[in-house]
Design a protein around this motif. Structure first.
Motif, short mmCIF file in Angstrom:
data_model
loop_
_atom_site.label_atom_id
_atom_site.label_comp_id
_atom_site.label_asym_id
_atom_site.label_seq_id
_atom_site.Cartn_x
_atom_site.Cartn_y
_atom_site.Cartn_z
N ILE A 873 0.92 -1.30 0.03
CA ILE A 873 0.08 -0.12 -0.04
C ILE A 873 0.79 1.31 0.04
CG2 ILE A 873 -0.42 0.27 2.65
CD1 ILE A 873 -2.95 0.42 -0.13
N SER A 877 0.58 4.05 -2.93
CA SER A 877 0.48 5.52 -2.35
C SER A 877 1.76 6.58 -2.90
CB SER A 877 0.55 5.78 -0.78
OG SER A 877 -0.70 5.08 -0.38
N GLU A 899 -6.64 3.82 0.48
CA GLU A 899 -5.32 3.28 0.93
C GLU A 899 -5.40 3.61 2.26
OE1 GLU A 899 -5.75 4.73 -1.66
OE2 GLU A 899 -4.17 3.99 -3.36
#
Length: 1160
Positions: A873, A877, A899
């Motif tokens: 994640i 991001s 996220e």
């Protein structure tokens, strides 16, 4: 002409061209200078100057000894007319081009308004008195001026065009002499001009004068000769070829195309030579594509058109493909614009290459480097295609599956998804405003349908919420007022999509308009498919309506439903059943009063379908009945249960084929019945659960063909899956049955809870292996969601004595030992973050219920899995944020939502794990170091730092000194991070230091000096009170307060207290402010000597802090703290000498004085 001395003359640039002999000058460039409008008999000889003198070395007026157009004044010895005549003759008689050059420069770049006014007067004088000579002078200048003076040449041509086209007929047509001279000069320029900008101006001018009134073949044959010589196969100049093709492209709409294309075969062969040439530049091929488009659009002979259109369209498509590779937005726009005109004017001409054209548009949409404007133009082309394509198929648009399967509609859907809602809404007026009011129904249909596709296919429908207001009214009006059923159907389809994707705002704002429109469409018996779509739209629209919104329309809706049931009972056509009665789910208990009227019709339809072995209608009727049961509840349905259950029993005993719709509907019916009856479902569990378990375990869904090329996926019964480097095929119906069975087990377990009792173990043994089911993420999602439900059921069943213990071990504990490690393994294998989020949720819940069930290897696997999820994640991001060097490395809320949810779930799961496995977790603390390090590592986004802080705080709270003994080095990195320029890093580091001060014990005491110094660096930062840094500042002040609270004896307390008090009150981080201000209040309460100072020397500072806190109300302190502060202020005001208290009050700001006086 003004005479100048040689010394004052500007230096002349010597042309690189050889000087031309005056005798070689064409006769057409000789003219007279006597006033007149083109009569050669009244003029003196005029000839072109030497090329070496056709331009000054500089165009700036200050280098000239005297401006050409000097200001007119009263002291001038000449009258205005004489003055203008002298300047005109100076321009026309000059042996070089210097006077004309300066005159053109004054017209375009005057130093002031007076110079511009005088230059315009001279221009008007030349036009009025020496028009023909001046025009030929300009033509000569244009032809022979040195190439370095391209700007002046451009000005000269602008003036010439203005003169020749300023009246309706044009000067060029007034005399045969001027007509002939100009045409000849223009052709010479087309052959010789090197400036692309001037060349385009010449082309535009030629197009302007070559109107339909000029028969080019007879009145200007030289122009056509130039064109065909230039595009001929033996043409040796690509620039000349490009010029000719461009001219032809521009002439086609202005002139009779038959005049231009003398030989269609020769024209076609020339175009194909250009397309086929490997050496031809892309620019020329683009011009050829544009000319081909124009030819197809304007050629009137249908047979010739059909003969050549197929091949030319293929070449146009290939040109578009090449332009996409080069990312040439401008050229793509030009070609697609022409195709759009062709689609509107002659749609039949595109039919032979329709699929290729749609494919080209999709490639444009997928072009990463192309601009949104280019994709919008591609969209306009598809809209034009869709208008005509629907017209070609009169049955299209009458069913949702029909319309969605059209290639043009699939193309629209791809475009909507690629462009996004915001781009489309911003371009809505341009694209569709006129279509809604068009006379032809195809245009109205295309506009309404596309809005539905936009709402359905955009990846971020929220982008549209600010723009659907301008569209909603048009759609509703189309449902109520449009005379064509296709348009009404499309409008209902669009209302469905708006209802799904713009909920609940669409329902809240438009229910008073939408509901009457839908109920009116429900009565459209002449158009059954429109009627069905109205019921579908009703279902989707009312699904998110409140009961108060539905109540005024409820009676009318139910009466229409009953009327439909009566019709279909008599006609026995259950086409509508699966669409009409699901609306009962929305009505819920409101529908109960109508149940006794509806159910008899449904039972008759069901039994009739069963007798006739019509399993399609049988599945529809069973679905309707069980959904109605869910709506009305078990108290209403008891008298009807046996009849339906007996039917389900008999169907279960029969052999149903793989593709039989009753296989899936049977499973759904058992699940709905269990949901409806709750614990009263127990008598049927012995029949229902085994069937659900069997279908959940079914394995016959994989196909391994001998020859993969022979697999037919066209009917949707088989689809391909890519697993790593392998490709397999699955039977979709069988896989759907497996998913339906897993959902049914989950639904029944959730409803019955401990009532599932003896079936819990078997259900768990069936669903747990599905946690890693590679062929369907939905099955993995359902299996993961079911795990906490099964554990809760087992826990309650064990406590109530429904489950027997074996070998002294609790059934619940045994199930925990099976489920929790399985979830950990599933998390470690899961590749999709959205499924990982579901597993994290379930794992968190299961660990809270279970005891310590993970061994050392499983604990290690859990930590690796969590770290893997966090890294995935984080990478995602960071890829969205990009390489940000600034101080605000964070994502926008709409980009960050999903996220952030996964971050939060991972943090919560890890916290639960640390708490529940505290006794055995300490050896694994070091394994969390890579996560904790994210607090200070550079180039990390805010979310990563916060999750690292969360983990650090959890570990610190649970393991306290032990954790810091194992991770001493982390403290040193935290101190260093406080000196980072990134305020997010400062804030996280300061908060971590505060946590370390609270829980670090003796380990932290050895770092007190470094900790205080680090926090001082944050509080004393040059930008500490700027907006970006204030949160870090407040967090550091709070952390310093914790150091004072827990380690005061090891500090020079009075000095640190002075620093701490100097940064109060906190006004930005409101949570920390309340904690710190309560701490200050507690110290004052005990009359802390080091805080108050000798003889309360620092009381005035404390009072100032208190007054600011009280002035802010309850924002900076809790009500309890505020009351305690007021009590302390009253006490100190009484105990302090009046003069001292008066001095303290006078030191405050006026608004604070007033607040304090009113409070005390």
């Amino acid at each position: 002409m003004v005479s100048t001395t040689p010394s004052s003359s500007p230096p002349r640039r010597v042309s690189a061209r050889p000087p031309y002999s005056r005798s070689l000058l064409p006769l057409r460039f000789k003219a007279k200078l006597l006033p007149g409008r083109g009569n050669p008999s009244k003029s003196r000889n005029w000839s072109r100057p030497s090329p070496s003198r056709l331009g000054p070395s500089s165009l700036s007026s200050h280098e000239s000894p005297l401006p050409l157009v000097s200001p007119l004044s009263r002291s001038s010895p000449y009258s205005t007319r004489d003055y203008l005549r002298s300047k005109a003759i100076q321009i026309l008689e000059s042996p070089d081009a210097l006077p004309l050059t300066f005159f053109l420069n004054e017209l375009n770049f005057p130093e002031n308004s007076i110079d511009l006014m005088n230059a315009r007067k001279l221009l008007n004088y030349l036009k009025k008195n020496y028009l023909t000579s001046f025009c030929l002078c300009l033509v000569s200048y244009l032809k022979f001026c040195a190439t370095e003076f391209v700007n002046c040449k451009e000005y000269a041509f602008d003036v010439l065009c203005q003169i020749l086209t300023e009246n309706e007929h044009g000067l060029w047509q007034e005399t045969s002499f001027m007509n002939k001279e100009l045409k000849s000069a223009l052709l010479d320029c087309l052959n010789t001009e090197s400036s692309i900008k001037i060349l385009h101006k010449i082309l535009d001018f030629v197009v302007t004068i070559a109107t339909k009134e000029v028969r080019l073949g007879s009145e200007w044959p030289e122009l056509l000769e130039f064109v065909y010589e230039s595009i001929g196969s033996d043409s040796d100049s690509e620039e000349k070829l490009k010029c000719a093709i461009s001219l032809l492209y521009k002439l086609i709409p202005q002139c009779a195309v038959e005049d231009l294309v003398i030989s269609i075969d020769s024209f076609y062969d020339s175009l194909m030579d250009i397309f086929d040439s490997q050496e031809m530049s892309l620019e020329v091929q683009v011009q050829a594509a544009l000319a081909s488009n124009r030819f197809l659009c304007y050629w009137t002979n249908r047979s010739d058109h059909d003969r050549y259109s197929t091949v030319l369209l293929v070449e146009i498509v290939l040109t578009i493909a090449t332009l996409i590779e080069h990312g040439s937005d401008k050229d793509i726009l030009a070609v697609v614009n022409e195709l759009t005109v062709l689609a509107k004017e002659k749609p039949w001409s595109l039919s032979s290459q329709f699929d290729y054209l749609v494919l080209s548009v999709l490639r444009i949409v997928d072009g990463v480097e192309l601009q949104d404007r280019t994709k919008i133009i591609a969209l306009e082309f598809v809209v034009a295609l869709s208008e005509k394509r629907v017209e070609d198929d009169p049955e299209s648009g009458t069913a949702e599956t029909d319309i969605q399967n059209l290639p043009v509609v699939r193309c629209l859907a791809r475009i909507a998804a690629a462009l996004g809602g915001e781009v489309l809404v911003n371009n809505f007026p341009k694209l569709f405003a006129s279509h809604f009011d068009a006379e032809d129904w195809q245009s109205r249909h295309a506009a309404v349908l596309f809005l539905g596709i936009v709402a359905e296919k955009c990846s971020k429908p929220k982008e549209l919420k600010h723009g659907w207001n301008q569209m909603a009214g048009r759609i509703i009006r189309s449902v109520k007022e449009d005379i064509h059923p296709h348009v009404r159907w499309a409008a209902l389809y669009t209302i469905k999509q708006f209802s799904k994707h713009f909920k609940p705002e669409f329902q809240d704002k438009y229910h008073e308009k939408v509901m009457p429109a839908l109920t009116k469409a429900m009565d459209d018996f002449n158009n059954p498919r429109v009627q069905v779509e109205a019921y579908l739209a009703l279902f989707d629209f009312t699904w998110n309506c409140s009961s108060s919104t539905l109540k005024p329309h409820l009676k009318e809706i139910v009466n229409k439903l009953l009327k439909q049931l009566q019709v279909y009972y008599l006609l026995y056509n259950s086409f509508y059943l699966s669409y009409i009665l699901p609306s009962c789910l929305i009505l819920q208990d409101h529908f109960a009063e109508y149940y006794s009227s509806v159910m008899p019709y449904l039972k008759v339809i069901m039994m009739t379908a069963n007798e006739e072995l019509d399993h399609n209608h049988l599945a529809d009727s069973v679905e309707c009945i069980t959904m109605v049961w869910l709506a009305v509840g078990k108290d209403k349905i008891r008298s009807d249960i046996d009849m339906v259950v007996q039917l389900l029993f008999s169907l279960q005993g029969s052999k149903l084929e793989e593709n039989d719709p009753m296989r899936s509907q049977l499973l759904q019916a058992w699940a709905r019945l269990g949901k409806c009856l709750g614990h009263e479902f127990k008598p049927y569990m012995s029949v229902a659960i085994p069937r659900l378990l069997k279908s959940a375990k079914i394995r016959s869904y994989i196909i391994i063909p001998e020859n993969p090329d022979d697999v037919d996926e066209s009917d949707g019964s088989i689809r391909a899956l890519i697993l790593g480097d392998r490709k397999i095929w699955v039977k979709t119906k069988v896989l759907e049955e497996k998913l339906t069975a897993c959902k049914g087990l989950y639904l029944i377990a959730d409803e019955l809870k401990e009532g599932l009792s003896v079936w819990i173990k078997k259900v768990a043994r069936t669903l747990v292996p599905r946690l890693k089911f590679a062929h369907s993420e939905e099955i993995r999602r359902v299996a993961a969601s079911a795990m906490p439900v099964l554990l809760k059921s087992s826990k309650v069943a064990t406590q109530e004595g429904y489950l027997e213990w074996s070998a002294g071990e609790s059934p619940f504990k045994k199930l925990c030992s099976y489920v929790v490690p399985a979830l950990v393994k599933a998390l470690s294998k899961e590749s999709l973050l959205e499924i990982a989020a579901v597993i994290l949720d379930s794992l968190d819940e299961c660990m809270k219920m279970s005891e310590h069930v993970l061994d050392e290897d499983q604990t290690d696997l859990f930590l690796k899995a969590i770290m893997n999820v966090l890294e995935k994640i984080s990478s995602l991001s960071r890829s969205k944020v990009g390489a940000i060097e600034g101080i605000n490395q964070t994502l926008p809320d709409e980009e960050n939502g999903e996220e952030q949810k996964v971050y939060d779930k991972a943090a919560a799961c890890l916290s639960t794990f640390i708490i529940t496995h505290k006794n055995s977790f300490s050896p694994f603390i070091v394994k969390l170091a890579p996560c904790i390090e994210l607090m200070w590592v550079k180039d990390r986004i805010v979310e990563e730092r916060r999750i690292a802080l969360h983990v650090f705080c959890d570990v610190a709270k649970q393991f306290q000194e032990e954790a810091f003994r194992r991770c001493k080095i982390s403290l040193l990195f935290l101190f260093k991070a406080c000196k980072d320029e990134n305020p997010e890093v400062q804030e996280v580091a300061a908060q971590a230091i505060g946590t370390a001060a609270e829980f670090g014990g003796s380990v932290f005491k050895s770092f007190l000096k470094e900790a205080v110094s680090a926090l001082n660096a944050v509080m004393g930062h040059r930008n500490a009170l700027q907006m970006e840094y204030v949160m870090a500042h407040d967090t550091a002040v709070s952390a310093l307060g914790k150091i004072l609270q827990f380690h005061r004896e090891k500090l020079k307390a009075e000095k640190v207290l002075r620093i701490w008090l100097g940064h109060l009150p906190l006004k930005n981080n409101l949570e920390e402010a309340k904690v710190v201000h309560r701490q200050l209040c507690s110290l004052v309460e005990v009359s802390d000597g080091e805080l108050l100072g000798t003889q309360k020397a620092y009381l005035s500072e404390i009072v100032a802090v208190y007054s600011e806190i009280l002035w802010a109300g309850k924002k900076l302190a809790t009500e309890e703290t505020v009351n305690q502060m007021i009590k302390q202020l009253k006490l100190h005001s009484r105990r302090s000498p009046p003069s001292t208290w008066r001095s303290i009050m006078l030191s405050l700001e006026p608004h604070l004085q007033k607040k304090l006086e009113s409070t005390l």
